[in-house]
Motif scaffolding. Sequence first.
Motif, PDB file in Angstrom:
ATOM      1  N   SER A 110     -42.942 -65.850  40.892  1.00  0.00           N
ATOM      2  CA  SER A 110     -42.188 -66.230  39.710  1.00  0.00           C
ATOM      3  C   SER A 110     -40.938 -65.357  39.606  1.00  0.00           C
ATOM      4  O   SER A 110     -41.015 -64.134  39.674  1.00  0.00           O
ATOM      5  N   GLY A 111     -39.773 -65.987  39.479  1.00  0.00           N
ATOM      6  CA  GLY A 111     -38.533 -65.220  39.379  1.00  0.00           C
ATOM      7  C   GLY A 111     -38.008 -64.708  40.693  1.00  0.00           C
ATOM      8  O   GLY A 111     -36.946 -64.093  40.738  1.00  0.00           O
ATOM      9  N   GLY A 112     -38.742 -64.923  41.800  1.00  0.00           N
ATOM     10  CA  GLY A 112     -38.270 -64.520  43.114  1.00  0.00           C
ATOM     11  C   GLY A 112     -38.390 -63.049  43.429  1.00  0.00           C
ATOM     12  O   GLY A 112     -37.896 -62.586  44.460  1.00  0.00           O
ATOM     13  N   GLN A 113     -39.104 -62.296  42.571  1.00  0.00           N
ATOM     14  CA  GLN A 113     -39.296 -60.871  42.801  1.00  0.00           C
ATOM     15  C   GLN A 113     -40.694 -60.456  42.363  1.00  0.00           C
ATOM     16  O   GLN A 113     -41.384 -61.181  41.648  1.00  0.00           O
ATOM     17  N   LYS A 114     -41.098 -59.251  42.792  1.00  0.00           N
ATOM     18  CA  LYS A 114     -42.353 -58.653  42.362  1.00  0.00           C
ATOM     19  C   LYS A 114     -42.196 -57.143  42.429  1.00  0.00           C
ATOM     20  O   LYS A 114     -41.176 -56.625  42.917  1.00  0.00           O
ATOM     21  N   VAL A 115     -43.213 -56.423  41.943  1.00  0.00           N
ATOM     22  CA  VAL A 115     -43.222 -54.962  42.028  1.00  0.00           C
ATOM     23  C   VAL A 115     -44.277 -54.536  43.043  1.00  0.00           C
ATOM     24  O   VAL A 115     -45.421 -54.982  42.974  1.00  0.00           O
ATOM     25  N   ARG A 116     -43.873 -53.692  43.992  1.00  0.00           N
ATOM     26  CA  ARG A 116     -44.760 -53.225  45.054  1.00  0.00           C
ATOM     27  C   ARG A 116     -44.958 -51.717  44.939  1.00  0.00           C
ATOM     28  O   ARG A 116     -44.403 -51.058  44.058  1.00  0.00           O
ATOM     29  N   ASN A 117     -45.746 -51.187  45.840  1.00  0.00           N
ATOM     30  CA  ASN A 117     -46.032 -49.744  45.902  1.00  0.00           C
ATOM     31  C   ASN A 117     -46.641 -49.222  44.607  1.00  0.00           C
ATOM     32  O   ASN A 117     -46.353 -48.112  44.157  1.00  0.00           O
ATOM     33  N   ILE A 118     -47.503 -50.044  43.999  1.00  0.00           N
ATOM     34  CA  ILE A 118     -48.259 -49.608  42.824  1.00  0.00           C
ATOM     35  C   ILE A 118     -49.506 -48.889  43.325  1.00  0.00           C
ATOM     36  O   ILE A 118     -50.177 -49.350  44.244  1.00  0.00           O
ATOM     37  N   ALA A 127     -50.664 -41.105  40.273  1.00  0.00           N
ATOM     38  CA  ALA A 127     -50.584 -41.396  38.843  1.00  0.00           C
ATOM     39  C   ALA A 127     -49.209 -41.874  38.409  1.00  0.00           C
ATOM     40  O   ALA A 127     -49.069 -42.476  37.335  1.00  0.00           O
ATOM     41  N   ASP A 128     -48.169 -41.643  39.215  1.00  0.00           N
ATOM     42  CA  ASP A 128     -46.827 -42.021  38.789  1.00  0.00           C
ATOM     43  C   ASP A 128     -46.373 -43.355  39.367  1.00  0.00           C
ATOM     44  O   ASP A 128     -45.217 -43.747  39.187  1.00  0.00           O
ATOM     45  N   ARG A 175     -58.338 -55.109  47.081  1.00  0.00           N
ATOM     46  CA  ARG A 175     -57.757 -53.983  46.337  1.00  0.00           C
ATOM     47  C   ARG A 175     -58.055 -54.154  44.854  1.00  0.00           C
ATOM     48  O   ARG A 175     -58.549 -55.193  44.426  1.00  0.00           O
ATOM     49  N   SER A 176     -57.716 -53.119  44.080  1.00  0.00           N
ATOM     50  CA  SER A 176     -57.972 -53.154  42.637  1.00  0.00           C
ATOM     51  C   SER A 176     -56.762 -52.697  41.840  1.00  0.00           C
ATOM     52  O   SER A 176     -56.087 -51.726  42.205  1.00  0.00           O
ATOM     53  N   PHE A 177     -56.499 -53.423  40.763  1.00  0.00           N
ATOM     54  CA  PHE A 177     -55.669 -52.928  39.676  1.00  0.00           C
ATOM     55  C   PHE A 177     -56.569 -52.205  38.682  1.00  0.00           C
ATOM     56  O   PHE A 177     -57.759 -52.490  38.573  1.00  0.00           O
ATOM     57  N   PHE A 178     -55.984 -51.305  37.902  1.00  0.00           N
ATOM     58  CA  PHE A 178     -56.597 -50.833  36.675  1.00  0.00           C
ATOM     59  C   PHE A 178     -55.646 -51.171  35.541  1.00  0.00           C
ATOM     60  O   PHE A 178     -54.430 -50.977  35.651  1.00  0.00           O
ATOM     61  N   VAL A 179     -56.201 -51.705  34.449  1.00  0.00           N
ATOM     62  CA  VAL A 179     -55.410 -52.123  33.296  1.00  0.00           C
ATOM     63  C   VAL A 179     -55.786 -51.230  32.117  1.00  0.00           C
ATOM     64  O   VAL A 179     -56.959 -51.128  31.746  1.00  0.00           O
ATOM     65  N   THR A 180     -54.789 -50.576  31.543  1.00  0.00           N
ATOM     66  CA  THR A 180     -54.998 -49.712  30.383  1.00  0.00           C
ATOM     67  C   THR A 180     -54.187 -50.244  29.213  1.00  0.00           C
ATOM     68  O   THR A 180     -52.958 -50.386  29.311  1.00  0.00           O
ATOM     69  N   ASN A 209     -53.254 -47.764  39.536  1.00  0.00           N
ATOM     70  CA  ASN A 209     -54.439 -47.336  40.274  1.00  0.00           C
ATOM     71  C   ASN A 209     -54.134 -45.935  40.755  1.00  0.00           C
ATOM     72  O   ASN A 209     -53.403 -45.736  41.730  1.00  0.00           O
ATOM     73  N   ASP A 210     -54.667 -44.933  40.072  1.00  0.00           N
ATOM     74  CA  ASP A 210     -54.291 -43.550  40.343  1.00  0.00           C
ATOM     75  C   ASP A 210     -54.802 -43.033  41.674  1.00  0.00           C
ATOM     76  O   ASP A 210     -54.310 -42.011  42.164  1.00  0.00           O
ATOM     77  N   GLU A 211     -55.769 -43.699  42.293  1.00  0.00           N
ATOM     78  CA  GLU A 211     -56.394 -43.187  43.506  1.00  0.00           C
ATOM     79  C   GLU A 211     -56.005 -43.966  44.764  1.00  0.00           C
ATOM     80  O   GLU A 211     -55.734 -43.368  45.800  1.00  0.00           O
ATOM     81  N   ASP A 212     -55.990 -45.283  44.700  1.00  0.00           N
ATOM     82  CA  ASP A 212     -55.776 -46.124  45.884  1.00  0.00           C
ATOM     83  C   ASP A 212     -54.620 -47.095  45.660  1.00  0.00           C
ATOM     84  O   ASP A 212     -54.204 -47.342  44.528  1.00  0.00           O
ATOM     85  N   SER A 213     -54.139 -47.670  46.747  1.00  0.00           N
ATOM     86  CA  SER A 213     -53.074 -48.666  46.654  1.00  0.00           C
ATOM     87  C   SER A 213     -53.563 -49.898  45.907  1.00  0.00           C
ATOM     88  O   SER A 213     -54.663 -50.391  46.156  1.00  0.00           O
TER      89      SER A 213
END
Length: 234
Positions: free
Chosen positions: A135-143, A147-148, A176-181, A220-224
């Motif tokens: 959507s929108g032709g972009q995404k966010v990577r390297n999450i 912790a940052d 893989r996993s996201f964490f949602v806070t 995801n503070d520990e893994d990709s």
Amino acid sequence: MTVEPSGVQWVGPGQQSVTVTARLRLDVDDALDEVSMAPVVPAGWSVTGAAVTSREMRLGQVLEGRWTVTSPAGADVSSAKIPVVASFETLGRPNKVSRDLRVQLRPADRVFMREAEDSRNQLGSSGITSCSPCSGGQKVRNIGGSADAYVLFEDVTVDTASEHALFIDFTVNGDRSFFVTVNGGSPIEVAVSGVGNNTPYTTSVPVTLRAGANTIKVHNDEDSAPDLDRLSLS
């Protein structure tokens, strides 16, 4: 030249107004003369605020403007591309640059929708990349992985305090996993699987939001983590 908000702006039904800002910076030696910058709205739209102008711009100088664009009354926004255009002369020759504000009606079953790459989000050390099927032709990577490396959605606004389904659009290769806070609470793990970083998928998780503005952090503070395309709420 930069224009904010960037990314597709998903809006609700009815007449809508969006505030747009633009910043033009000269980073080359050739001077600009007779500079003028303003949005060019589609037929039926209106713009509040005059063009910003400068007789001349030299290396390192900046021209900034802020306007409110408003869609026609009595109708929903379907899809609009509103260029912010800076026109000028270089060595006596006319020239221009532009960047688009894109506005689109969100689906009827969504009360909120925002792209991960939207300039209103905080990305930490994560980064934006192209993704033609997203959507929108972009995404966010390297999450993830530290912790940052996160995406923080601020001002996620709903009318009443209640539980919502949070829809997560993403791409991933493997497991893989996201964490949602939500609002600084306990992280919720969202495990997903996929077969390629250019194949969009959607998953959902229930979240409880308060009335008014909320924050949703994807991390995801520990893994990709997977790459993030968009969040929305039903």
